[in-house]
Design a protein around this motif. Structure first.
Motif, PDB file in Angstrom:
ATOM      1  N   GLN A 334       0.824  -1.209   0.000  1.00 38.94           N
ATOM      2  CA  GLN A 334       0.000   0.000   0.000  1.00 38.94           C
ATOM      3  C   GLN A 334       0.860   1.262   0.000  1.00 38.94           C
ATOM      4  N   ALA A 335       1.935   1.248   0.787  1.00 37.55           N
ATOM      5  CA  ALA A 335       2.819   2.413   0.841  1.00 37.55           C
ATOM      6  C   ALA A 335       3.488   2.651  -0.514  1.00 37.55           C
ATOM      7  N   ALA A 336       3.951   1.568  -1.152  1.00 32.65           N
ATOM      8  CA  ALA A 336       4.609   1.718  -2.453  1.00 32.65           C
ATOM      9  C   ALA A 336       3.649   2.289  -3.490  1.00 32.65           C
ATOM     10  N   ARG A 337       2.395   1.885  -3.415  1.00 27.53           N
ATOM     11  CA  ARG A 337       1.411   2.413  -4.361  1.00 27.53           C
ATOM     12  C   ARG A 337       1.212   3.920  -4.172  1.00 27.53           C
ATOM     13  N   ARG A 338       1.326   4.367  -2.926  1.00 29.56           N
ATOM     14  CA  ARG A 338       1.160   5.804  -2.661  1.00 29.56           C
ATOM     15  C   ARG A 338       2.391   6.612  -3.041  1.00 29.56           C
ATOM     16  N   VAL A 339       3.587   6.055  -2.785  1.00 31.25           N
ATOM     17  CA  VAL A 339       4.796   6.865  -2.973  1.00 31.25           C
ATOM     18  C   VAL A 339       5.323   6.801  -4.396  1.00 31.25           C
ATOM     19  N   ALA A 340       4.941   5.789  -5.180  1.00 26.88           N
ATOM     20  CA  ALA A 340       5.477   5.669  -6.539  1.00 26.88           C
ATOM     21  C   ALA A 340       5.236   6.917  -7.377  1.00 26.88           C
ATOM     22  N   PRO A 341       4.001   7.452  -7.428  1.00 26.84           N
ATOM     23  CA  PRO A 341       3.817   8.685  -8.224  1.00 26.84           C
ATOM     24  C   PRO A 341       4.563   9.881  -7.641  1.00 26.84           C
ATOM     25  N   ILE A 342       4.763   9.892  -6.338  1.00 28.23           N
ATOM     26  CA  ILE A 342       5.510  11.007  -5.734  1.00 28.23           C
ATOM     27  C   ILE A 342       6.954  10.985  -6.208  1.00 28.23           C
ATOM     28  N   TYR A 343       7.553   9.792  -6.221  1.00 27.83           N
ATOM     29  CA  TYR A 343       8.935   9.700  -6.690  1.00 27.83           C
ATOM     30  C   TYR A 343       9.041  10.033  -8.171  1.00 27.83           C
ATOM     31  N   GLN A 344       8.023   9.666  -8.950  1.00 21.60           N
ATOM     32  CA  GLN A 344       8.052  10.016 -10.363  1.00 21.60           C
ATOM     33  C   GLN A 344       8.029  11.531 -10.554  1.00 21.60           C
ATOM     34  N   GLU A 345       7.231  12.197  -9.766  1.00 25.42           N
ATOM     35  CA  GLU A 345       7.220  13.664  -9.828  1.00 25.42           C
ATOM     36  C   GLU A 345       8.561  14.233  -9.388  1.00 25.42           C
ATOM     37  N   ALA A 346       9.175  13.588  -8.391  1.00 24.03           N
ATOM     38  CA  ALA A 346      10.483  14.049  -7.943  1.00 24.03           C
ATOM     39  C   ALA A 346      11.523  13.904  -9.043  1.00 24.03           C
ATOM     40  N   ALA A 381      16.524  10.474  -6.624  1.00 26.42           N
ATOM     41  CA  ALA A 381      15.104  10.402  -6.976  1.00 26.42           C
ATOM     42  C   ALA A 381      14.842   9.232  -7.914  1.00 26.42           C
ATOM     43  N   ARG A 382      15.725   9.016  -8.885  1.00 32.10           N
ATOM     44  CA  ARG A 382      15.533   7.901  -9.808  1.00 32.10           C
ATOM     45  C   ARG A 382      15.673   6.562  -9.091  1.00 32.10           C
ATOM     46  N   ILE A 383      16.677   6.445  -8.244  1.00 31.34           N
ATOM     47  CA  ILE A 383      16.866   5.188  -7.508  1.00 31.34           C
ATOM     48  C   ILE A 383      15.653   4.909  -6.630  1.00 31.34           C
ATOM     49  N   ASN A 384      15.160   5.916  -5.931  1.00 32.90           N
ATOM     50  CA  ASN A 384      13.983   5.726  -5.082  1.00 32.90           C
ATOM     51  C   ASN A 384      12.755   5.349  -5.896  1.00 32.90           C
ATOM     52  N   ALA A 385      12.606   5.970  -7.075  1.00 30.07           N
ATOM     53  CA  ALA A 385      11.451   5.650  -7.927  1.00 30.07           C
ATOM     54  C   ALA A 385      11.525   4.204  -8.414  1.00 30.07           C
ATOM     55  N   ILE A 386      12.717   3.765  -8.816  1.00 25.86           N
ATOM     56  CA  ILE A 386      12.882   2.384  -9.285  1.00 25.86           C
ATOM     57  C   ILE A 386      12.617   1.402  -8.158  1.00 25.86           C
ATOM     58  N   ASN A 391       9.598  -2.638  -5.186  1.00 18.54           N
ATOM     59  CA  ASN A 391       9.164  -3.073  -3.848  1.00 18.54           C
ATOM     60  C   ASN A 391       7.652  -3.228  -3.769  1.00 18.54           C
ATOM     61  N   GLY A 392       6.925  -2.341  -4.445  1.00 17.94           N
ATOM     62  CA  GLY A 392       5.471  -2.461  -4.432  1.00 17.94           C
ATOM     63  C   GLY A 392       4.999  -3.750  -5.079  1.00 17.94           C
ATOM     64  N   TYR A 393       5.625  -4.113  -6.199  1.00 11.81           N
ATOM     65  CA  TYR A 393       5.226  -5.342  -6.885  1.00 11.81           C
ATOM     66  C   TYR A 393       5.576  -6.569  -6.053  1.00 11.81           C
ATOM     67  N   THR A 394       6.812  -6.608  -5.554  1.00 16.78           N
ATOM     68  CA  THR A 394       7.230  -7.783  -4.778  1.00 16.78           C
ATOM     69  C   THR A 394       6.448  -7.892  -3.473  1.00 16.78           C
ATOM     70  N   ALA A 395       6.122  -6.756  -2.854  1.00 20.07           N
ATOM     71  CA  ALA A 395       5.343  -6.810  -1.612  1.00 20.07           C
ATOM     72  C   ALA A 395       3.954  -7.375  -1.866  1.00 20.07           C
ATOM     73  N   SER A 396       3.348  -7.032  -2.993  1.00 13.36           N
ATOM     74  CA  SER A 396       2.039  -7.593  -3.327  1.00 13.36           C
ATOM     75  C   SER A 396       2.138  -9.104  -3.523  1.00 13.36           C
ATOM     76  N   VAL A 397       3.176  -9.544  -4.220  1.00 13.59           N
ATOM     77  CA  VAL A 397       3.349 -10.979  -4.464  1.00 13.59           C
ATOM     78  C   VAL A 397       3.607 -11.720  -3.160  1.00 13.59           C
ATOM     79  N   LEU A 398       4.448 -11.163  -2.295  1.00 14.79           N
ATOM     80  CA  LEU A 398       4.750 -11.819  -1.021  1.00 14.79           C
ATOM     81  C   LEU A 398       3.528 -11.841  -0.107  1.00 14.79           C
TER      82      LEU A 398
END
Length: 512
Positions: A334-346, A381-386, A391-398
């Motif tokens: 859930q956190a990764a889903r929220r922060v992903a667009p923020i990092y993209q904007e960054a 910013a790029r490293i955090n976005a990647i 992490n969001g995808y793997t967390a959902s799978v786990l």
């Protein structure tokens, strides 16, 4: 140089899963263990049937005697015996053995399901890992290229006396570090490729984008489902059942065993001559009951009881671990889903900031040190976005893995499901015949699996409400903790030096 080559056709996650299912040795090994556990059922059923044993002996005898008719007699003779033993009543021993075999068999099937879930999760994780590390390697290379450009710009400005030698050295320092970090990122990528090969069976090529992230249930529903479908909990539950049935088996060992025996025997008339012989047939009832074993039987019962209680606690520990891991991964997803667009904007803001800063540097409004800092900000910013996307995808799978809900079809993979019931040796159905259908229900009446009551404190909370942290009004208050309107809990107290009277008088700052 990377350890793997890129083929002409890109591969996708579904193809990786299909190949892993077909060739992964860990999954094949667990399937073999599951088939081996199926044989436990056959062996337990066979105990109800008759057993036939044959014994043959050849004995050479030499005998000397004195006296009037004394002399030496010698020669060899053979004897043969065939014995049939059919158990009639074991007072729960055979039924408990059946129960143990059934529980162990089901535990292995849950272990097989866990192995399948693990394979799906590992395949997705290594697929994501290669894509993540490839993107991180690309980001490192791009930043290194930007710093190389900045180095050339700074050198030209130095030649025009618009910058100093220190500026040139600073940029050169940062670009050399960027090159080294890019090499380390390449090594990490190659390690991910090797892990991919271990799971899937070959090095990754050009990988297609990931499919849509699997949809997660709400946390309360997820934990409720996990209690019912998690293979980890299933293994622990059936292992507990097997441990309980072992207690029943140990108690049944104190009871008598009633069996029917029959047989035939061929014996020589004398031990020296095999030409004269006698044939005997016999039949009867055998009753065997342990009377005294020096306390061993009681000790075995107590041992089994303690192991059964330990298995009950282990089951609850596994359940708590599943719920904890599922909740943590759910929160991460859930956190990764929220922060992903923020990092993209960054990232977008960082790119625009670097472009504008370079223009300002040309006008003399920015220093090379500021350009370096802005470049590194863009890198972060790029490293955090990647990482956030991965992490969001793997967390959902786990999360789905913990609940036992992973399915290759989620990722469009077409795999032929393994049917554990497909293993059915021809003679398995004849085990224990002809009397098993009659004796098994009778023997089951005597199975006793009672245990002393023990208390397990079950953890049933579905979520945790995050408390509100103390709020400060200014940045200075956040750093100094000086806010008269807010009470702060003294979680990490700052050590303070309070001088004693002697040090105050002498003005010394030493601790005495």
């Amino acid at each position: 140089m990377a350890l793997f080559s890129v083929p002409a056709k890109a591969e996708n996650l579904a193809e990786a899963l299909e190949k892993a299912y077909a060739e992964n040795p860990s999954l094949s090994a667990q399937r073999a263990r599951t088939r081996a556990a199926d044989e436990l059922k056959t062996q337990a059923n066979a105990a109800y049937g008759p057993s036939i044993d044959a014994t043959g002996n050849y004995i050479y005898t030499r005998q000397s005697s004195n006296g009037l008719f004394g002399g030496i007699n010698e020669g060899g003779a053979t004897d043969y015996t065939v014995t049939l033993n059919q158990p009639f009543f074991t007072f729960g021993r055979l039924a408990a053995g059946q129960n143990i075999a059934r529980a162990q068999r089901l535990a292995e099937r849950e272990s097989l399901r866990l192995a399948e879930q693990t394979l799906i999760a590992e395949t997705v994780l290594v697929y994501v890992g290669v894509q993540r590390d490839l993107a991180l390697y690309g980001a490192r290379l791009q930043i290194a290229a930007l710093l190389d450009e900045q180095f050339e710009i700074t050198k030209r400005r130095f030649e025009l006396r618009a910058s100093t030698v220190t500026d040139v050295e600073q940029v050169d320092n940062q670009r050399q570090i960027a090159r080294a970090l890019a090499e380390e990122a390449l090594a990490t990528l190659e390690a991910s490729a090797n892990e991919y090969r271990r799971i899937v069976g070959k090095y990754p090529g050009e990988l297609e984008p990931l499919p849509t992230t699997p949809i997660l249930p709400q946390l309360e529903e997820l934990l409720r489902i996990a209690d019912q479908t998690s293979p980890q909990i299933g293994v622990a539950a059936f292992s507990e059942n097997a441990a309980r049935q072992l207690v029943a088996l140990r108690r049944a060992e104190r009871m008598p065993t009633v069996s029917g025996i029959a047989g035939a025997r061929r014996i020589p008339a004398t031990p020296f001559d095999d030409s004269r012989r006698a044939l005997q047939g016999f039949a009867g009832i055998s009753i065997t009951m342990p009377v005294y074993r020096g306390g061993a039987l009681g000790s075995r019962i107590r041992e089994a009881s303690e192991l059964a209680q330990a298995a009950r606690f282990d089951r609850e520990e596994v359940r708590r671990g599943v719920r904890s891991d599922a909740s943590s991964n759910w929160a991460q997803a859930q956190a990764a889903r929220r922060v992903a667009p923020i990092y993209q904007e960054a990232v977008q803001s960082g790119q625009e900031a670097l472009l504008n800063a370079r223009r300002q540097e040309t006008a003399g409004l920015r220093t090379s040190r500021e350009i370096i800092d802005i470049t590194n900000d863009l890198l972060n910013a790029r490293i955090n976005a990647i990482n956030a996307a991965a992490n969001g995808y793997t967390a959902s799978v786990l999360t789905l893995f913990e609940a036992g809900l992973l399915d290759p079809a989620m990722f469009s993979a077409r795999v032929e499901p393994y049917d554990p019931d497909g293993y059915d040796p021809f003679f398995a159905g004849f085990a224990g015949l002809p009397l098993r259908p009659v004796l098994a229900p009778i023997d089951r009446i005597f199975v006793e699996d009672r245990l002393d009551d023990i208390v397990i404190y079950y953890e049933n909370a579905y979520g945790w409400e995050v408390p509100q942290p103390p709020v400060v009004d200014t940045a200075d208050e956040a750093l100094t903790g000086e806010n008269k309107d807010t009470e702060y809990p003294d979680i990490f107290p700052t050590p303070r030096f309070v001088p004693n009277a002697e040090s105050q008088a002498s003005g010394s700052d030493s601790l005495d």
